[in-house]
Write a protein that holds these residues in place. Structure first.
Motif, short mmCIF file in Angstrom:
data_model
loop_
_atom_site.label_atom_id
_atom_site.label_comp_id
_atom_site.label_asym_id
_atom_site.label_seq_id
_atom_site.Cartn_x
_atom_site.Cartn_y
_atom_site.Cartn_z
N SER A 1 -114.14 49.85 -22.81
CA SER A 1 -113.92 49.66 -21.37
C SER A 1 -114.09 48.20 -20.96
CB SER A 1 -114.81 50.58 -20.55
OG SER A 1 -116.17 50.30 -20.80
N ARG A 55 -111.02 46.27 -22.07
CA ARG A 55 -109.89 46.62 -21.19
C ARG A 55 -109.98 45.85 -19.87
NH1 ARG A 55 -107.30 51.69 -21.33
NH2 ARG A 55 -109.17 52.54 -22.30
N ARG A 56 -111.16 45.82 -19.27
CA ARG A 56 -111.37 45.16 -17.98
C ARG A 56 -111.15 43.65 -18.10
NH1 ARG A 56 -115.53 42.58 -16.45
NH2 ARG A 56 -116.94 43.50 -18.00
N ALA A 75 -107.43 42.71 -18.82
CA ALA A 75 -106.59 42.89 -17.63
C ALA A 75 -106.78 41.75 -16.64
CB ALA A 75 -106.90 44.23 -16.97
N TYR A 127 -103.88 40.09 -19.93
CA TYR A 127 -103.95 40.68 -21.27
C TYR A 127 -103.75 39.66 -22.39
CZ TYR A 127 -103.81 45.04 -18.69
OH TYR A 127 -104.10 46.06 -17.82
N GLY A 164 -103.66 45.25 -25.46
CA GLY A 164 -104.24 46.22 -24.53
C GLY A 164 -104.93 47.33 -25.28
N VAL A 165 -105.56 48.20 -24.53
CA VAL A 165 -106.22 49.36 -25.10
C VAL A 165 -105.34 50.57 -24.85
CG1 VAL A 165 -108.26 50.85 -24.97
CG2 VAL A 165 -108.51 48.36 -24.72
N GLU A 215 -109.20 55.61 -29.13
CA GLU A 215 -108.79 54.38 -28.48
C GLU A 215 -108.76 53.25 -29.50
OE1 GLU A 215 -111.35 53.69 -25.05
OE2 GLU A 215 -109.62 54.23 -23.81
N VAL A 221 -107.33 48.89 -29.93
CA VAL A 221 -106.71 47.71 -29.35
C VAL A 221 -105.36 47.59 -30.03
CG1 VAL A 221 -106.84 45.20 -29.10
CG2 VAL A 221 -108.91 46.58 -28.86
N ALA A 281 -99.27 49.06 -22.33
CA ALA A 281 -100.74 49.02 -22.42
C ALA A 281 -101.26 47.60 -22.29
CB ALA A 281 -101.20 49.63 -23.74
#
Length: 147
Positions: free
Chosen positions: A5, A8-9, A12, A16, A37-38, A47, A49, A113
């Motif tokens: 997580s 990902r944050r 973003a 990315y 992205g994830v 999950e 990358v 993604a």
């Protein structure tokens, strides 16, 4: 399973853009900029990358010989690194269940993604085939950050 997580944050927050590092045959490191992205691996449900690499990229040579990578996302002074075993899926790296049609849709899924959008998916698909693009999954063995 390593939690993604934070990766990902942070990814973003800066379009990315990530640095991926792979090991050369002489044990020195090769680094390059990718959009990553994830996403959920469609086979395992885990999950990962994910990013897409051009078919002739030096990182693919390295990953075929030494399937491990570190991917670093950063935004401002925050960063998160994810390390893990890699898997390649592409025209020169066939995988069970990924024929040309399934590879076409997987390349799109990875692109999305990693924050991508496209106005002409047919043109995108043609470029992916022409450039012999490869999907790279990094299965997280560890993640660490400054924060």
């Amino acid at each position: 399973m390593t939690e993604l997580s934070n990766f990902r944050r942070i990814a973003a927050a800066d379009s990315y853009l990530c640095i991926v590092a792979t090991a050369r045959a002489d044990s020195s490191m090769q680094a390059s900029l990718v959009t990553a992205g994830v996403m959920v691996d469609p086979r395992s449900g885990d999950e990962v990358v994910a990013f897409v690499a051009a078919g002739g990229a030096r990182k693919l040579v390295n990953l075929r010989a030494r399937p491990w990578a570190t991917v670093v996302a950063r935004s401002g002074w925050q960063w998160e690194a994810v390390e893990g075993k890699t898997e390649l899926i592409g025209p020169d790296d066939p995988a069970a269940g990924f024929d040309a049609e399934r590879l076409r849709t997987l390349l799109r899924e990875v692109f999305v993604a990693a924050g991508g959008t496209h106005d002409d998916w047919d043109a995108y698909d043609a470029a992916m085939v022409n450039e012999r693009r490869v999907v790279v999954f990094v299965r997280p063995a560890r993640a660490y950050s400054n924060g």
